[in-house]
Design a protein around this motif. Structure first.
Motif, mmCIF file in Angstrom:
data_model
loop_
_atom_site.group_PDB
_atom_site.id
_atom_site.type_symbol
_atom_site.label_atom_id
_atom_site.label_comp_id
_atom_site.label_asym_id
_atom_site.label_seq_id
_atom_site.Cartn_x
_atom_site.Cartn_y
_atom_site.Cartn_z
ATOM 1 N N ARG A 82 8.751 70.061 133.899
ATOM 2 C CA ARG A 82 9.566 70.776 134.878
ATOM 3 C C ARG A 82 10.042 72.092 134.275
ATOM 4 N N LEU A 83 9.961 73.141 135.071
ATOM 5 C CA LEU A 83 10.230 74.489 134.588
ATOM 6 C C LEU A 83 11.659 74.899 134.912
ATOM 7 N N VAL A 84 12.272 75.602 133.982
ATOM 8 C CA VAL A 84 13.594 76.199 134.154
ATOM 9 C C VAL A 84 13.505 77.638 133.664
ATOM 10 N N VAL A 85 13.811 78.580 134.526
ATOM 11 C CA VAL A 85 13.738 79.999 134.165
ATOM 12 C C VAL A 85 14.982 80.352 133.360
ATOM 13 N N ILE A 86 14.778 80.783 132.126
ATOM 14 C CA ILE A 86 15.905 81.207 131.286
ATOM 15 C C ILE A 86 15.874 82.710 131.014
ATOM 16 N N GLY A 87 14.830 83.379 131.504
ATOM 17 C CA GLY A 87 14.775 84.839 131.324
ATOM 18 C C GLY A 87 13.637 85.442 132.111
ATOM 19 N N ARG A 88 13.981 86.458 132.924
ATOM 20 C CA ARG A 88 12.961 87.260 133.612
ATOM 21 C C ARG A 88 12.926 88.606 132.901
ATOM 22 N N LEU A 89 11.910 88.818 132.096
ATOM 23 C CA LEU A 89 11.871 89.943 131.176
ATOM 24 C C LEU A 89 11.269 91.172 131.849
ATOM 25 N N ALA A 90 11.839 92.304 131.497
ATOM 26 C CA ALA A 90 11.268 93.568 131.950
ATOM 27 C C ALA A 90 10.123 93.957 131.020
ATOM 28 N N ASP A 91 9.400 95.015 131.391
ATOM 29 C CA ASP A 91 8.274 95.468 130.568
ATOM 30 C C ASP A 91 8.765 95.885 129.197
ATOM 31 N N GLY A 92 8.134 95.357 128.169
ATOM 32 C CA GLY A 92 8.500 95.694 126.802
ATOM 33 C C GLY A 92 9.652 94.877 126.241
ATOM 34 N N GLU A 93 10.302 94.088 127.060
ATOM 35 C CA GLU A 93 11.426 93.285 126.571
ATOM 36 C C GLU A 93 10.893 92.020 125.910
ATOM 37 N N ARG A 94 11.570 91.596 124.819
ATOM 38 C CA ARG A 94 11.151 90.418 124.074
ATOM 39 C C ARG A 94 12.266 89.369 124.093
ATOM 40 N N HIS A 95 11.846 88.137 123.962
ATOM 41 C CA HIS A 95 12.800 87.024 123.919
ATOM 42 C C HIS A 95 12.553 86.206 122.657
ATOM 43 N N ASP A 96 13.650 85.803 121.979
ATOM 44 C CA ASP A 96 13.545 85.007 120.751
ATOM 45 C C ASP A 96 13.782 83.531 121.108
ATOM 46 N N PRO A 97 12.694 82.753 121.304
ATOM 47 C CA PRO A 97 12.882 81.356 121.723
ATOM 48 C C PRO A 97 13.538 80.494 120.645
ATOM 49 N N ALA A 98 13.241 80.757 119.356
ATOM 50 C CA ALA A 98 13.835 79.950 118.287
ATOM 51 C C ALA A 98 15.350 80.094 118.273
ATOM 52 N N GLN A 99 15.833 81.309 118.491
ATOM 53 C CA GLN A 99 17.278 81.525 118.514
ATOM 54 C C GLN A 99 17.920 80.818 119.705
ATOM 55 N N THR A 100 17.234 80.841 120.848
ATOM 56 C CA THR A 100 17.780 80.176 122.033
ATOM 57 C C THR A 100 17.852 78.662 121.832
ATOM 58 N N LEU A 101 16.813 78.079 121.261
ATOM 59 C CA LEU A 101 16.822 76.638 121.012
ATOM 60 C C LEU A 101 17.877 76.259 119.972
ATOM 61 N N ALA A 102 18.073 77.103 118.952
ATOM 62 C CA ALA A 102 19.053 76.795 117.916
ATOM 63 C C ALA A 102 20.483 76.917 118.428
ATOM 64 N N SER A 103 20.709 77.854 119.359
ATOM 65 C CA SER A 103 22.067 78.048 119.876
ATOM 66 C C SER A 103 22.465 77.004 120.912
ATOM 67 N N ARG A 104 21.501 76.292 121.463
ATOM 68 C CA ARG A 104 21.746 75.244 122.451
ATOM 69 C C ARG A 104 22.452 75.780 123.705
ATOM 70 N N LYS A 105 22.224 77.059 124.005
ATOM 71 C CA LYS A 105 22.804 77.601 125.227
ATOM 72 C C LYS A 105 22.058 77.123 126.471
ATOM 73 N N ALA A 106 20.763 76.905 126.316
ATOM 74 C CA ALA A 106 19.954 76.431 127.440
ATOM 75 C C ALA A 106 19.585 74.973 127.200
ATOM 76 N N ASN A 107 19.729 74.137 128.224
ATOM 77 C CA ASN A 107 19.435 72.713 128.105
ATOM 78 C C ASN A 107 17.947 72.473 128.357
ATOM 79 N N VAL A 108 17.114 72.966 127.426
ATOM 80 C CA VAL A 108 15.668 72.828 127.530
ATOM 81 C C VAL A 108 15.150 72.252 126.224
ATOM 82 N N ALA A 109 13.988 71.580 126.314
ATOM 83 C CA ALA A 109 13.387 70.968 125.131
ATOM 84 C C ALA A 109 12.453 71.927 124.411
#
Length: 406
Positions: free
Chosen positions: A90-117
């Protein structure tokens, strides 16, 4: 009669005496209630486990991609859901990125801000899955399917599959017979482990009040051992018959159809009959050893000390027979059949998988021979190690009086 009883007559007298003494005692009622407690615990544990599983939330996959790619992934998920909903995360949108924008998934998982596996980043052409090792390996295929469906943009029309059931197939028969063999072997082990252990403490009380000395003087010691073994076997069979009757009534009341269970190779009536015979053989084989070990003990505490290694030995025998069941026709299975203590378990599993009956006749004869050898060896050991004290004349006179009373 001034002489000693014959072997079979003495064994019958000892077996009848022990059987009636145990069967009409108050402790036998609590013996029948023994399996009720683990069954109740198993039912409660299963109910609690199902509730815990139902209360757990399904793992979610976070998505951090461009706005257009996120929309395509959601559409692909909806298109595949009718056929593959349980396999797709099941999908949960945690970020809709603009062109050139980057997301750090390891930091998001470590911070536990998003309840995703785990988190899906990158692009549809080169998706990147970040998360625990085992989970992302399991999701690798479903995520690749979602990405491919999202890139195509075309809905997939799944054809209706016509079903033509048949009664059975060769593969399902083999699988069902293996499951039946495994269940029969496990049930035989549980019954043997639960009931044969009673033989350990059979002689402790009679050794303490000197009854065993009178018996040894009146009848052959082999007959004493054999009679006690068959008395305990008879008590165990009465208990099993009672439990089977109660279980059968509950089974019929529950409306469970026998057709749901796979047929063994020899058929259910013969498998049940062989199961009773092999239980008797396993009980007599293990019981003869336990009776010998227990006869060496002088107190109940020593018997309790011996219970743990005895249980471990039973487990090793069961594991050996279970492994042999997975290797039909191999040297391991032949060894399990020839070793007397594992032979009943291996042969009962073979009855569920192979229809031949002659091997069972030979195996039962082989096991019965070992029962006689073990009983005679245990009786001789008991005479040489335990029955060494006391005036011989006094014991013989007590034996003659006991023979006259018999």
């Amino acid at each position: 009669m001034m002489g000693r009883l014959s072997g079979l007559a003495a064994a019958w007298v000892v077996a009848r005496r022990d059987f009636t003494a145990i069967l009409f005692s108050r402790s036998f009622f609590f013996f029948l209630l023994g399996p009720l407690f683990p069954i109740v615990i198993a039912v409660l544990a299963g109910s609690l486990g199902s509730r815990v599983d139902a209360s757990q939330e399904r793992l979610l996959l976070g998505v951090a991609m461009g706005t257009g790619e996120v929309r395509k992934l959601e559409q692909a998920r909806n298109q595949l859901a009718p056929a593959l909903d349980d396999e797709l995360p099941r999908l949960v949108v945690i970020g809709r990125l603009a062109d050139g924008e980057r997301h750090d998934p390891a930091q998001t998982l470590a911070s536990r801000k998003a309840n995703v596996a785990a988190i899906l980043t990158g692009s549809l052409a080169a998706p990147v899955l970040t998360g625990p090792d085992g989970l992302i390996e399991a999701w690798q295929g479903p995520v690749a399917m979602l990405a491919a469906q999202a890139r195509s943009g075309q809905p997939i029309a799944y054809p209706a599959v016509a079903l033509e059931p048949v009664a059975r197939s060769n593969a399902t028969d083999r699988k069902g017979r293996f499951a039946t063999a495994q269940g029969a072997q496990t049930l035989l082990f549980l019954l043997t482990m639960m009931l044969a252990g009673m033989v350990l403490s059979n002689l402790v009380e009679e050794k303490g009040n000197k009854i065993i000395e009178v018996l040894a003087a009146a009848v052959p010691m082999d007959a004493v051992f054999l009679g006690k073994l068959f008395a305990m076997l008879g008590v165990s069979l009465v208990g099993i018959a009672t439990w089977a009757a109660i279980g059968g009534l509950l089974w019929l009341g529950g409306g469970i159809s026998p057709e749901r269970f796979p047929d063994p190779a020899v058929g259910w009536p013969l498998l049940i009959g062989l199961g009773v015979i092999y239980f008797a053989m396993a009980y007599l084989l293990l019981g003869s050893v336990f009776l010998t070990i227990g006869s060496m003990a002088t107190t109940v505490r020593e018997v309790q000390t011996l219970s743990m290694p005895v249980t471990m030995a039973q487990l090793m025998v069961f594991f050996f027979a279970s492994f042999a069941m997975t290797q039909p026709g191999s040297a391991v299975e032949i060894a399990a059949v020839l070793v007397p203590f594992s032979s009943p378990f291996a042969m009962l599993a073979r009855a569920a998988q192979e229809p031949a009956l002659m091997p069972h006749v030979l195996a039962i004869g082989w096991q019965a021979l070992w029962v006689l050898l073990l009983v005679r060896g245990g009786a001789r050991l008991f005479r040489s190690r335990v029955m060494k004290s006391g005036p011989a004349g006094k014991v013989k006179r007590s034996g003659r009086r006991f023979s006259r009373r018999l």
